[in-house]
Design a protein around this motif. Structure first.
Motif, short mmCIF file in Angstrom:
data_model
loop_
_atom_site.label_atom_id
_atom_site.label_comp_id
_atom_site.label_asym_id
_atom_site.label_seq_id
_atom_site.Cartn_x
_atom_site.Cartn_y
_atom_site.Cartn_z
N ASP A 67 0.83 -1.21 0.00
CA ASP A 67 0.00 0.00 0.00
C ASP A 67 0.86 1.26 0.00
O ASP A 67 0.66 2.16 -0.80
CB ASP A 67 -0.93 0.02 1.22
N SER A 68 1.83 1.31 0.91
CA SER A 68 2.60 2.55 1.06
C SER A 68 3.49 2.86 -0.13
O SER A 68 3.83 4.02 -0.36
CB SER A 68 3.42 2.51 2.35
N MET A 69 3.87 1.86 -0.92
CA MET A 69 4.74 2.12 -2.07
C MET A 69 4.08 3.03 -3.11
O MET A 69 4.76 3.62 -3.93
CB MET A 69 5.21 0.83 -2.72
N TRP A 70 2.76 3.15 -3.05
CA TRP A 70 2.03 3.99 -4.00
C TRP A 70 1.92 5.44 -3.54
O TRP A 70 1.28 6.26 -4.19
CB TRP A 70 0.65 3.41 -4.27
N SER A 71 2.51 5.75 -2.42
CA SER A 71 2.48 7.12 -1.90
C SER A 71 3.05 8.10 -2.94
O SER A 71 3.94 7.76 -3.71
CB SER A 71 3.33 7.21 -0.62
N GLN A 72 2.56 9.32 -2.91
CA GLN A 72 3.07 10.38 -3.78
C GLN A 72 4.30 11.05 -3.17
O GLN A 72 4.92 11.90 -3.80
CB GLN A 72 1.98 11.42 -4.05
N VAL A 73 4.66 10.67 -1.95
CA VAL A 73 5.78 11.27 -1.23
C VAL A 73 7.07 10.53 -1.61
O VAL A 73 7.20 9.34 -1.34
CB VAL A 73 5.55 11.20 0.30
N PRO A 74 8.01 11.21 -2.25
CA PRO A 74 9.25 10.54 -2.66
C PRO A 74 9.98 9.82 -1.53
O PRO A 74 10.51 8.73 -1.74
CB PRO A 74 10.09 11.68 -3.25
N ALA A 75 10.00 10.38 -0.34
CA ALA A 75 10.69 9.73 0.78
C ALA A 75 10.06 8.36 1.08
O ALA A 75 10.78 7.40 1.37
CB ALA A 75 10.65 10.62 2.02
N VAL A 76 8.76 8.27 1.01
CA VAL A 76 8.07 6.99 1.24
C VAL A 76 8.40 6.02 0.12
O VAL A 76 8.67 4.84 0.35
CB VAL A 76 6.54 7.20 1.37
N GLN A 77 8.42 6.51 -1.12
CA GLN A 77 8.77 5.66 -2.25
C GLN A 77 10.19 5.11 -2.11
O GLN A 77 10.43 3.92 -2.37
CB GLN A 77 8.65 6.45 -3.56
N VAL A 78 11.12 5.95 -1.71
CA VAL A 78 12.52 5.55 -1.54
C VAL A 78 12.62 4.44 -0.48
O VAL A 78 13.26 3.41 -0.70
CB VAL A 78 13.41 6.75 -1.17
N MET A 79 12.00 4.66 0.66
CA MET A 79 12.10 3.66 1.72
C MET A 79 11.39 2.37 1.33
O MET A 79 11.89 1.27 1.62
CB MET A 79 11.55 4.21 3.04
N ALA A 80 10.26 2.46 0.65
CA ALA A 80 9.57 1.25 0.18
C ALA A 80 10.48 0.47 -0.77
O ALA A 80 10.61 -0.75 -0.65
CB ALA A 80 8.26 1.62 -0.50
N TRP A 81 11.12 1.16 -1.71
CA TRP A 81 12.02 0.49 -2.66
C TRP A 81 13.18 -0.18 -1.92
O TRP A 81 13.52 -1.33 -2.20
CB TRP A 81 12.56 1.50 -3.68
N ARG A 82 13.79 0.53 -0.98
CA ARG A 82 14.92 -0.04 -0.23
C ARG A 82 14.51 -1.27 0.56
O ARG A 82 15.22 -2.28 0.58
CB ARG A 82 15.52 1.01 0.70
#
Length: 113
Positions: A67-82
């Protein structure tokens, strides 16, 4: 406004990774060029402890990244990817990682760990 105030406002006072609303604190995503809300997340104690000690990661806890990987917040996207990259041996995490699209600058940040 402080960084914590901005993060609480942005996240609705919930962990930006798993949506928990207890024991929240800000976490600055490395590498740190300047501690700002744009480079930070609001995370719960469970997420923080597993981010900081990858050997203690509970793969089932991180299913929330779907769910959180779809956030529009780049910081959330980065942490989800990591985190998904760390969990890539899990079939569900590999599936999520294959679906996750990051803009070039966000991907470069994610890979800069």
């Amino acid at each position: 406004m402080t960084i914590d105030d901005i993060l609480h406002s942005r996240s609705g006072s919930k962990c930006e990774l798993c949506s928990s609303d207890t024991n929240l604190s800000s976490y600055v995503i490395p590498p740190v060029t300047d501690a700002s809300a744009e480079q930070s997340l609001l995370v719960c104690e469970t997420c923080r402890s597993q981010i900081e000690a990858p050997e203690q990661m509970d793969a089932n806890h991180w299913r929330c990244l779907g769910d959180s990987m779809w956030s529009q917040v780049p910081a959330v996207q980065v942490m989800a990817w990591r985190l998904l990259t760390r969990l890539a041996t899990e079939p569900w995490a590999q599936d999520q990682l294959e679906m996750l699209y990051l803009e070039e600058d966000v991907k470069a940040w994610a890979e800069a760990e």
